[in-house]
Every structure is written in C-alpha cells, then in structure tokens.
Scaffold this active site. Sequence first.
Site, PDB file in Angstrom:
ATOM      1  N   ASN A   1      11.932 -43.025 -25.263  1.00  0.00           N
ATOM      2  CA  ASN A   1      13.331 -42.612 -25.204  1.00  0.00           C
ATOM      3  C   ASN A   1      13.648 -42.360 -23.739  1.00  0.00           C
ATOM      4  O   ASN A   1      13.098 -41.438 -23.131  1.00  0.00           O
ATOM      5  CB  ASN A   1      13.558 -41.302 -25.969  1.00  0.00           C
ATOM      6  CG  ASN A   1      13.446 -41.489 -27.468  1.00  0.00           C
ATOM      7  OD1 ASN A   1      13.268 -42.607 -27.956  1.00  0.00           O
ATOM      8  ND2 ASN A   1      13.558 -40.401 -28.210  1.00  0.00           N
TER       9      ASN A   1
ATOM     10  N   GLU B   1      15.226 -44.968 -27.870  1.00  0.00           N
ATOM     11  CA  GLU B   1      16.521 -44.312 -27.619  1.00  0.00           C
ATOM     12  C   GLU B   1      16.952 -44.561 -26.188  1.00  0.00           C
ATOM     13  O   GLU B   1      16.122 -44.567 -25.268  1.00  0.00           O
ATOM     14  CB  GLU B   1      16.450 -42.782 -27.807  1.00  0.00           C
ATOM     15  CG  GLU B   1      16.444 -42.334 -29.237  1.00  0.00           C
ATOM     16  CD  GLU B   1      16.431 -40.820 -29.397  1.00  0.00           C
ATOM     17  OE1 GLU B   1      17.040 -40.106 -28.562  1.00  0.00           O
ATOM     18  OE2 GLU B   1      15.787 -40.361 -30.349  1.00  0.00           O
TER      19      GLU B   1
ATOM     20  N   TYR C   1      16.661 -41.647 -21.003  1.00  0.00           N
ATOM     21  CA  TYR C   1      18.062 -41.309 -20.761  1.00  0.00           C
ATOM     22  C   TYR C   1      18.395 -41.251 -19.278  1.00  0.00           C
ATOM     23  O   TYR C   1      19.481 -41.610 -18.869  1.00  0.00           O
ATOM     24  CB  TYR C   1      18.413 -39.964 -21.410  1.00  0.00           C
ATOM     25  CG  TYR C   1      18.577 -40.078 -22.914  1.00  0.00           C
ATOM     26  CD1 TYR C   1      19.806 -40.376 -23.475  1.00  0.00           C
ATOM     27  CD2 TYR C   1      17.491 -39.937 -23.761  1.00  0.00           C
ATOM     28  CE1 TYR C   1      19.965 -40.514 -24.843  1.00  0.00           C
ATOM     29  CE2 TYR C   1      17.635 -40.075 -25.135  1.00  0.00           C
ATOM     30  CZ  TYR C   1      18.869 -40.357 -25.673  1.00  0.00           C
ATOM     31  OH  TYR C   1      19.026 -40.505 -27.028  1.00  0.00           O
TER      32      TYR C   1
ATOM     33  N   GLU D   1       9.630 -37.513 -29.734  1.00  0.00           N
ATOM     34  CA  GLU D   1       9.691 -36.636 -28.555  1.00  0.00           C
ATOM     35  C   GLU D   1       8.891 -35.342 -28.674  1.00  0.00           C
ATOM     36  O   GLU D   1       9.468 -34.243 -28.650  1.00  0.00           O
ATOM     37  CB  GLU D   1      11.153 -36.295 -28.238  1.00  0.00           C
ATOM     38  CG  GLU D   1      12.021 -37.505 -27.951  1.00  0.00           C
ATOM     39  CD  GLU D   1      13.388 -37.129 -27.378  1.00  0.00           C
ATOM     40  OE1 GLU D   1      13.760 -35.945 -27.449  1.00  0.00           O
ATOM     41  OE2 GLU D   1      14.057 -38.029 -26.850  1.00  0.00           O
TER      42      GLU D   1
ATOM     43  N   ARG E   1      17.002 -47.723 -36.631  1.00  0.00           N
ATOM     44  CA  ARG E   1      16.034 -46.633 -36.567  1.00  0.00           C
ATOM     45  C   ARG E   1      16.663 -45.388 -37.187  1.00  0.00           C
ATOM     46  O   ARG E   1      17.715 -44.935 -36.732  1.00  0.00           O
ATOM     47  CB  ARG E   1      15.657 -46.345 -35.108  1.00  0.00           C
ATOM     48  CG  ARG E   1      14.718 -45.163 -35.005  1.00  0.00           C
ATOM     49  CD  ARG E   1      14.399 -44.737 -33.575  1.00  0.00           C
ATOM     50  NE  ARG E   1      13.564 -43.555 -33.639  1.00  0.00           N
ATOM     51  CZ  ARG E   1      13.604 -42.547 -32.796  1.00  0.00           C
ATOM     52  NH1 ARG E   1      14.417 -42.565 -31.750  1.00  0.00           N
ATOM     53  NH2 ARG E   1      12.828 -41.503 -32.961  1.00  0.00           N
TER      54      ARG E   1
ATOM     55  N   HIS F   1      11.581 -36.032 -36.985  1.00  0.00           N
ATOM     56  CA  HIS F   1      12.524 -35.986 -35.864  1.00  0.00           C
ATOM     57  C   HIS F   1      13.100 -34.563 -35.790  1.00  0.00           C
ATOM     58  O   HIS F   1      14.227 -34.313 -36.207  1.00  0.00           O
ATOM     59  CB  HIS F   1      13.628 -37.028 -36.066  1.00  0.00           C
ATOM     60  CG  HIS F   1      14.435 -37.309 -34.838  1.00  0.00           C
ATOM     61  ND1 HIS F   1      14.591 -38.566 -34.296  1.00  0.00           N
ATOM     62  CD2 HIS F   1      15.161 -36.496 -34.025  1.00  0.00           C
ATOM     63  CE1 HIS F   1      15.364 -38.515 -33.229  1.00  0.00           C
ATOM     64  NE2 HIS F   1      15.735 -37.256 -33.041  1.00  0.00           N
TER      65      HIS F   1
END
Length: 529
Positions: free
Chosen positions: A343, A412, A345, A202, A112, A157
């Site tokens: 994504n 991610e 985290y 995002e 990616r 991005h």
Amino acid sequence: MKYIIYTKYNNYIFKSVLIFHTTVAENKCELTHKGGITRFPDGFAFGVGTSAYQIEGGWNADDKAPSAWDNYTHRHREAFLDWSTGDNAAESYYRFEQDLEALKKLKVNFYRFSISWTRVLPQLTTEFKNAKGIAYYNKVIDQLLANNITPLVTMFHFDMPDELYKYNAFLNSSIIDYFVMYADFLYATFGDRVKLWITHNEPLQFCTKGYVEANFPPLVHSPGVGHYICMDNMLRSHARAYRRYKEKYFSKQKGKVGITFDVRFFFKKYRETPDEAVERALQYELGWLAEPIYGKTGNYPSIMKSDIDNNSWKEGLSGSRLPIINNEWSQIIKGSADFMGLNYYQSAYVDMATNRPHEVPSIEYDSKIIFSRDEYWRRAKSGFLYCVPEGLENLLKWVRDRYDNVEVIITENGWSDDGQLDDSGRIDYLKAHLQAVLNAINDGCNVTHYTYWSFLDNFEWIMGYTEKFGLFYVNMSSVNKERVIKDSAKYYTKVIKNRRIVASNGGQQYCSNFVSVLLSVFVILNFYL
Ligand code: GAL
C-alpha cells in the site's frame, strides 16, 4: 487585481492599466515516461479496493457479533472527527448489486475487499458458523466471478473481533492459533473460488495505531514493547496461515497467499544526510516484516536487532524488547508468501536524529531517524497524504533489488478530497502513480496488479466521512445510498480499456514551482486619451 495609473508627460496624459495575475502555487503531481513500453503488459491487472468495516454497514445484522471497531465507535463517538460510526457506511452488506453495477462500469479486472471475521465466525471460533454472513460473501464472490472480476480477499483489515480482548489480542501469542483457525475456515469455505488471499492488511499501521498512538482498537499505549509484540504476532500468524494453505489446500485450490504492507519511500533531507538514514527508514518500515518473509535470513533486519538489543541492554533488561525468532520459527516464516502486497500513498524525507528527543523506549528512539515533508509536495485532504509518485517508482526498484524481484501487487494507492465529482486532483494522482508503475515495469520490476483505493467513498477510520477516497461518490442522504460516478472513475476506465495511460481532460494546469512562487505581472496597456 487591476490598477489604473495616470501619468502626464509633456502635453500627453497616459493611462496605464496594470493587471496583476497571482498564480496560486499548485504543486506538481506528475511523472514522466522514461522510455520503454507505453502499454501495460498483457496480464497486468487493474482493480479497486475496500474493506469490510469501511463499507458494509449492517454492523449487527444477521447474527454478526461486534468487532472492536463497532464497540470503539459506539463508546467513543468523540474520537471521530464527525462523531460518526461505520454502523451503516455505504451499506454494501445490503447493496452489493449496486456495487457490482459500479464495478462493471469501471471495467476492473479484480476487486479487493475484506471479510469481516465477526460476520462469519461471530464467536471467534468455528464452533458457530454464521450461515447468513457466509451467504453474503458467497454472493459477492460468485457474482464477481460471473462478471469476470477476480476476487482478491483480505482476511483481516483492522476489524478485530471484540472477543479477542479476552485473550489480550495481539499481545498474546494465542492470536496465532485463532488466526490460523479463521484462515483455515476461509480457505475451506471460499477457497474453491478465491485464488488470491491477503492475510493481514498493514501490520505497521494496525500495531502503531493500536499499540502506540492508541487511536485504533485496542487503544493501548506501549511504544517499543507492545508495538513490537503486536508486529511479531502479526508476522507469526501470517506465516502459520500461509503454511496451512500450502499444507492443506494448495494442491487442490492452487491459489496464492500474501501479506500487505504500508510503506513510504524515503529521500535524504539534506545533501549531508548519510545514506544510512534512508536504508534505516526502509528497514524499519518495510524490512521489519518483509525481511523475515522475503529476505535470506528468516529473521528481523539485522539493523533492528542490533539497535533494539543494545538499547534493551542499556535500559537494564536481560533480554531484547524485540521478540526472538528461533530457528524453528525462521523456517516457518522464511518464504511464507507468494507475493508482496504494497500500500503506497506517499513518501517522506529522513535524517538521523542528533539528540535523543523521544520517549524511551520507542521506535523513534531505537531507529534514530526523523521524518519530515516537502512543502512543495501537493497535499490531499488527508493530512498525511502527499503526491510523490517518484517515491513509488523508487520503492518498487528497491523491492526488486532487495527481495529477488518478488511479485508485487499494489494493494492500495489513492487520493482524498471533499468528494466532488469533478475530482481532477484524484486523476492527476492516479495518472502519476500509474506512470510510476509503468516506469518500474520498464525497469524490470515484477509488478502484476494495481489497486486504486478506494472503489467507494467510505468510513475513513478516525476521520469518519470527512475525507473521501472513492472513485464513486456515495450519496449518504439518499434512500438507496446511490453510487455516483466521478470523473476519476471515467478516467480509470479509459486507462483500463486502453491498457495505457491516457491524457486526462480537465486536469489542472500547473506552472513550475519556480514560477508559482513569483507574483507574475501580465499585461500593461497604454492608451492615448
Ligand atoms: C490505509 C487503509 C485503508 C484506508 C487508507 C486511506 O491505511 O488500509 O483502510 O483507510 O489507508 O487512508
């Protein structure tokens, strides 16, 4: 610590050696297999991710125009922890051959990366197409494919063209036309080979940092207003770019287009915390754009609409601060994605706010929720990042139930440290989160790809180069910026080869939280003199 104590009893003298062993509290970062298959299904793909501004360098090479990030880093060096810029970064613009070698070593199924808008269309529009910038991405795509690595391409991005300032960037709906023009150009130029597209990365981070916290371009502070308009324009530009693909390119190119959200999972702070707090948090964070695209109504979550409409009215406004999606737009937005990019985290605790502590207007005021962390979660180098793998598992199940088991691509997931090569913390994180994915798959979730962030150590936005997420260390002081393999990369390759979660050698040993809070006394030896 060692203490020697002498005691006298009758005619004997005893020497006691006391050794105190202090266990450093090392919080867990693991997850157990909950039954079902232990091998990832055939077709499940493993990859790594990067973004243009964070790795490419060559900020003004070959007719590239500055992005908002180029100008921001140049004009506000003080805003970056190490006063750095992405001017050179890992120099991937000049060193893709090195990147490719490392990708081959990893044995990933896909890569990616993002395209820099100002490298391919320096004047924002298709009036001028930059042949050299285009040639770079052609090379990347062709060489990936020649090596059996599928390109997964993000269009946007964070690195907004500086030119967009003239049009008030994401506060003005003209961004929709510009973005569709850019997307159309990408499909036309690379779509014969790129079959997986992500429109925006995002939106929530981009709009929160850019239009509330003002530490990302365009550095605006407009909570509860600009914030919402930015999200709205992200949503509409995504949907129109998706429709353009379907109408003009899909029949020939047969690819998929999606969008990537950053999202946490939420746990109740106290037993008494109402379930509503968790639901609200998920709706405000993921549902905000997911509900219109993947939900049944083609509109914002009803909870957001009623909160914000009511508050706007109380503030004396005649209309809502949350933009209105009319029927025509609803048709465009609803169903405008072939997969959901996530994504993930970390997670957070939530509770309902009991008073009104926040700025008015703001999302905190509208949502009435407050977030906190668990001191027992293991923390990465980055202040925001904690290891909570069960959050990922729960999140995937929530998406499965809420959005008709839509295909999910984890775009991610990653861990930061100081850049050491023996990065056992990263291995623990990777292992635990892969387990979360496998558990979710065993529970029927339609997850098809996992992307580790990041392939290389890179420019971590306002943290500069102080936090490293890479599977490869980039030796910034060497002439050719060599890519040095870390233990985590070797571990990931083993997983990819075996298609199962393998044991990690050299991972850290943990004791339970219960034990780790106690000071443990190990050995007492008595000797006769
Ligand atoms: C994400 C972002 C990436 C990377 C990562 C680690 O929010 O998309 O560019 O910086 O965080 O912090």
